[in-house]
Design an enzyme around this catalytic site. Sequence first.
Site, mmCIF file in Angstrom:
data_model
loop_
_atom_site.group_PDB
_atom_site.id
_atom_site.type_symbol
_atom_site.label_atom_id
_atom_site.label_comp_id
_atom_site.label_asym_id
_atom_site.label_seq_id
_atom_site.Cartn_x
_atom_site.Cartn_y
_atom_site.Cartn_z
ATOM 1 C CB ALA A 1 12.074 44.948 6.967
ATOM 2 C CB CYS B 1 1.887 54.911 0.997
ATOM 3 S SG CYS B 1 3.626 54.597 0.744
ATOM 4 C CG ASN C 1 9.707 54.583 3.139
ATOM 5 O OD1 ASN C 1 9.047 55.382 2.490
ATOM 6 N ND2 ASN C 1 9.174 53.801 4.053
ATOM 7 C CG HIS D 1 1.903 49.878 2.444
ATOM 8 N ND1 HIS D 1 2.905 49.167 1.845
ATOM 9 C CD2 HIS D 1 2.268 51.167 2.388
ATOM 10 C CE1 HIS D 1 3.848 50.003 1.432
ATOM 11 N NE2 HIS D 1 3.479 51.222 1.762
ATOM 12 N N GLY E 1 11.652 44.176 1.618
ATOM 13 C CA GLY E 1 12.625 44.093 2.711
ATOM 14 C C GLY E 1 13.337 45.428 2.846
ATOM 15 C CB SER E 2 16.363 46.840 3.419
ATOM 16 O OG SER E 2 17.414 45.915 3.138
ATOM 17 C CG HIS F 1 4.309 48.737 5.671
ATOM 18 N ND1 HIS F 1 4.963 48.554 6.873
ATOM 19 C CD2 HIS F 1 4.653 49.990 5.246
ATOM 20 C CE1 HIS F 1 5.656 49.662 7.147
ATOM 21 N NE2 HIS F 1 5.496 50.530 6.182
#
Length: 463
Positions: free
Chosen positions: A393, A148, A223, A335, A368-369, A391
């Site tokens: 937040a 990933c 995600n 990661h 971040g997001s 990797h």
Amino acid sequence: MGKKLSGKDLIKLGFPKNNSINITLGQINRYHKRKKKNQILAEAKEVLLNPAQYKEDGVWGKIAESLLDPVVVKKQQLNPVRAPFHIFGENEIEPQAIYQLYDALKLPVSVAGALMPDAHSGYGLPIGGVLATKNAVIPYGVGVDIGCRMCLTVYPIPISYLEGKKQQWSNFLAEHTKFGMRETHAIKHDHPIFEREEFKTIPLVKRLKDKAYKQLGTSGGGNHFVEFGKVSITDTQNEWGLDPGDYVGILSHSGSRGLGAQIAKHYTYLASKQCPLPQKVQHLAWLDLNTHDGQEYWLAMNLAGDYAKACHDDIHARLSKLIGSKPLVTIENHHNFAWKQEVNGQECIVHRKGATPAAKGELGIIPGSMTAPGYIVHGLGNERSLNSASHGAGRLLSRRKCKETLTHSAFKKQLEVHGVSLIGGGIDEAPMAYKDITKVMANQQNLVEVIGSFTPKLVRMDH
């Protein structure tokens, strides 16, 4: 003689009355079901007479190993003392994640460990956990989504252009990126990855080749994302010779899809059989790298990592073509992976489950997001973190908690405040589900140096 091969048939051939019989029956049942019994017996006889010649064979290699140098299966106990470790940003990390690391540090194969400031609990190793082991690889220490990774492409396009092209570029994301279990591209691309030897020689991987071909250039659920956004380069001495300032960029986050998931599942099962552990740490079962299964997993894991990269390359190539621009720079990193790395003067296997490699000068991207910036970084090569950084937040709320406590109106408001357009993406991926990335970065100033940032503007996720 019955149609189905039995242990008695193998004993008649001259197989020793030990575990080699179970292993042979298991391998034949798994990979040679369609072969005629006489043919199997003839091949098994050859292996029995010349096991050394078959050590490299995908199916018979494991049987040859059981005849020459059987894997010793013994119940493993945890050490009473933990291997050395460091935790970064401890005050922001839930206790359960810390306890998971503590358990991993007591494995007989553990050499050192670290926990990143975005850490939260997972299966086996916590997410954000880094673990160095001696000659052993833990499939669950790598994670289910092998390889990933992040990939950021920077284009020579001024950021104002993105605002004017918002609708058109949103359509590019909606129509030309594919997510989740069912979506694949109508026009499939070929890739040199499919010529790799592992797709021919490792039986499990061979079976997964068609699936991998179909899923090339697609992203997972959860995600995973593909985003257009603003890249800000702040480092005046950057290695690409780019003028500091703002550019259009594409950022993607995804892994090795069904290929990686099946590899993880298969070798986790094999590890659990070869390395029985106390129940609370059974997910940390390892494969010895000197064994057939250990070597095979290592090859399969590396293939899955390269396949994940191929998927990102395909995503970025498709979008580059649509926006009619050639990239200036590509920054990328895994990661969820394991690497051979020197730790305290000895070669170890370093597992990073949700952690970014951060050797001195190494480039990485830490997102971040969907409303918070991600950071382009250089690693500082900190030995205490085993050359690693966070990797992302990291999650603050579990997916279940998000569904129980967050509202769609608050989610929508966050997007509006930050000027972000979202395609797909459930409430379990809302910005409020994540820790504050600025705090996470503050807790790893001695792990990475920030040289730029990426701010999402158009975000595409699974529905």
